[in-house]
Design a protein around this motif. Structure first.
Motif, PDB file in Angstrom:
ATOM      1  N   MET A  89       0.848  -1.188   0.000  1.00 26.69           N
ATOM      2  CA  MET A  89       0.000   0.000   0.000  1.00 26.69           C
ATOM      3  C   MET A  89       0.889   1.245   0.000  1.00 26.69           C
ATOM      4  O   MET A  89       1.796   1.384   0.794  1.00 26.69           O
ATOM      5  CB  MET A  89      -0.883  -0.002   1.247  1.00 26.69           C
ATOM      6  N   ASN A  90       0.642   2.138  -0.943  1.00 25.52           N
ATOM      7  CA  ASN A  90       1.438   3.356  -1.026  1.00 25.52           C
ATOM      8  C   ASN A  90       0.503   4.539  -1.237  1.00 25.52           C
ATOM      9  O   ASN A  90       0.595   5.265  -2.229  1.00 25.52           O
ATOM     10  CB  ASN A  90       2.464   3.243  -2.152  1.00 25.52           C
ATOM     11  N   THR A  91      -0.416   4.715  -0.330  1.00 25.25           N
ATOM     12  CA  THR A  91      -1.456   5.723  -0.451  1.00 25.25           C
ATOM     13  C   THR A  91      -0.953   7.071   0.035  1.00 25.25           C
ATOM     14  O   THR A  91      -0.524   7.194   1.182  1.00 25.25           O
ATOM     15  CB  THR A  91      -2.685   5.331   0.374  1.00 25.25           C
ATOM     16  N   ARG A 146      -6.708   0.290  11.376  1.00 23.85           N
ATOM     17  CA  ARG A 146      -6.563   0.830  10.022  1.00 23.85           C
ATOM     18  C   ARG A 146      -7.318   2.155   9.977  1.00 23.85           C
ATOM     19  O   ARG A 146      -8.294   2.355  10.704  1.00 23.85           O
ATOM     20  CB  ARG A 146      -7.159  -0.115   8.967  1.00 23.85           C
ATOM     21  N   ARG A 191      -9.010   5.033   7.208  1.00 21.92           N
ATOM     22  CA  ARG A 191      -9.422   5.313   5.827  1.00 21.92           C
ATOM     23  C   ARG A 191      -9.752   6.784   5.717  1.00 21.92           C
ATOM     24  O   ARG A 191     -10.589   7.306   6.484  1.00 21.92           O
ATOM     25  CB  ARG A 191     -10.629   4.460   5.461  1.00 21.92           C
ATOM     26  N   ASP A 234      -8.423  -3.724  12.710  1.00 20.73           N
ATOM     27  CA  ASP A 234      -7.696  -4.621  11.812  1.00 20.73           C
ATOM     28  C   ASP A 234      -7.553  -5.966  12.525  1.00 20.73           C
ATOM     29  O   ASP A 234      -6.605  -6.203  13.268  1.00 20.73           O
ATOM     30  CB  ASP A 234      -6.325  -4.037  11.469  1.00 20.73           C
ATOM     31  N   GLU A 267       1.859   4.305   5.571  1.00 19.55           N
ATOM     32  CA  GLU A 267       1.471   3.693   4.308  1.00 19.55           C
ATOM     33  C   GLU A 267       0.911   2.282   4.510  1.00 19.55           C
ATOM     34  O   GLU A 267       0.191   1.770   3.651  1.00 19.55           O
ATOM     35  CB  GLU A 267       2.668   3.646   3.356  1.00 19.55           C
ATOM     36  N   GLU A 268       1.236   1.644   5.639  1.00 15.74           N
ATOM     37  CA  GLU A 268       0.732   0.300   5.901  1.00 15.74           C
ATOM     38  C   GLU A 268      -0.610   0.301   6.628  1.00 15.74           C
ATOM     39  O   GLU A 268      -1.262  -0.747   6.686  1.00 15.74           O
ATOM     40  CB  GLU A 268       1.752  -0.489   6.737  1.00 15.74           C
ATOM     41  N   GLU A 315      -5.500   4.023   4.190  1.00 13.97           N
ATOM     42  CA  GLU A 315      -5.932   3.875   2.809  1.00 13.97           C
ATOM     43  C   GLU A 315      -6.814   5.047   2.433  1.00 13.97           C
ATOM     44  O   GLU A 315      -7.449   5.682   3.289  1.00 13.97           O
ATOM     45  CB  GLU A 315      -6.678   2.562   2.594  1.00 13.97           C
TER      46      GLU A 315
END
Length: 336
Positions: free
Chosen positions: A1-3, A36, A38, A49, A323-324, A327
């Motif tokens: 993930m590289n958001t 997590r 968002r 998570d 990044e982990e 999102e």
């Protein structure tokens, strides 16, 4: 993930990164970091998570929710420090059971002095598993810790003698039950004694000295076999301040609120120059938790047991990069 981190509501992108870093500084069972986030154009969502659950020690995800609640409080405080109102909603989890909270940063609200103090302690707070000084925690500070729990709809019980003797016995029995279970021992070895380059778990440098069988307070060895031996004359403090954080209900929502209360207590302790660690075996073993509830009067549901005192500086524990755990909103989202 590289958001990439983008603006959310009235928070610029760089400020969003700051508040998310504050959220992920929360404590969690074995530093499992079970959250997590968002980001949508107008909100930051907090999700559990469950792939990072610790199922043997925490089969009901009780401590997972406590950790997420602690992250939620940090997020609230960091947004308020930016002079922005943090509108927190906890939606019912029928359609999205892992969606725990939606935080909308909107409108202006100057940070209060209390918020400034607590937010300033977010990155200073450490779980300190080392010996504390024998200096007692003054009564005014104990009252501040109680008030911190009450501010988040929880209660901080401080057992007195002879309750403490019963609590010590309870902890010892719970400790023995857990480590007699090979599955628990294997899970424990997995999460503890991590190398310096680990991004999660408890690194060996953050563990305290190995406990001795005659320890009055059962302080578990997080060193994965690498803990330093005890030094004569430098034993753990004989009478730490022991606090039981309790909620008035035991629903999922109450457990999330208890996590916010726990973190507010920990941050309040940090601002007072105190250290803290957890005596989690009393929560993780069902029979011990039931006995603990009766010990503190039966009107509260115990959610965390804290050992608090004046400690020496300890290193930080690692955190996964944003990044982990973050999102963005999907490019094409249908809103009915």
């Amino acid at each position: 993930m590289n958001t990439p981190i983008r603006a959310v509501g009235s928070l610029a992108a760089e400020r969003v990164r700051e508040v998310l870093l504050a959220a992920t500084a929360a404590p969690s069972l074995h530093n499992s970091q079970p959250w997590r986030f968002r980001c949508t154009p107008d909100a930051i969502e907090l999700h559990a998570d469950r792939s990072r659950a610790v199922p043997v020690a925490d089969p009901d995800d009780r401590e997972l929710l406590l950790a997420c609640g602690a992250a939620l409080l940090n997020l609230r405080l960091a947004i308020q420090m930016a002079g922005v109102q943090a509108d927190v909603r906890m939606p019912p989890g029928r359609s999205q059971p892992d969606l725990l909270a939606v935080v909308r940063p909107a409108g202006r609200r100057p940070a209060t002095p209390t918020c400034v103090g607590l937010a300033g302690a977010i990155h200073q707070r450490r779980t300190n598993r080392r010996p504390f000084q024998p200096t007692p925690v003054p009564l005014p500070v104990r009252n501040q810790l109680r008030q911190a729990a009450e501010a988040e709809r929880a209660w901080l019980a401080i057992p007195e003698q002879p309750q403490l003797a019963k609590l010590r016995s309870l902890l010892e029995r719970a400790h023995q039950v857990q480590f007699a279970d090979p599955a628990f021992a294997a899970e424990w070895r997995y999460w503890t004694g991590r190398d310096l380059d680990a991004r999660d778990g408890v690194p060996a440098r953050s563990c305290g000295p190995a406990r001795e069988p005659q320890d009055e307070w059962v302080l578990r060895n997080f060193g994965g076999g690498s803990a330093k031996a005890r030094v004569s004359g430098k034993d753990f403090e004989p009478e730490p301040l022991i606090c039981v954080l309790g909620s008035f209900q035991d629903s999922l929502s109450a457990q999330l609120h208890a996590g916010m209360a726990m973190q507010r207590v920990l941050l309040t302790a940090t601002t007072a120059g105190l250290s803290a660690s957890f005596l989690s075996q009393a929560i993780e073993v069902p029979a011990a938790r039931k006995e603990l509830r009766a010990l503190i009067g039966g009107g509260l549901w115990p959610q965390a047991v804290l050992r608090i005192g004046y400690g020496s500086p300890v290193p930080t524990t690692p955190r996964r990069p944003l990044e982990e755990v973050v999102e963005g909103e999907p490019a094409h989202t249908h809103r009915g």
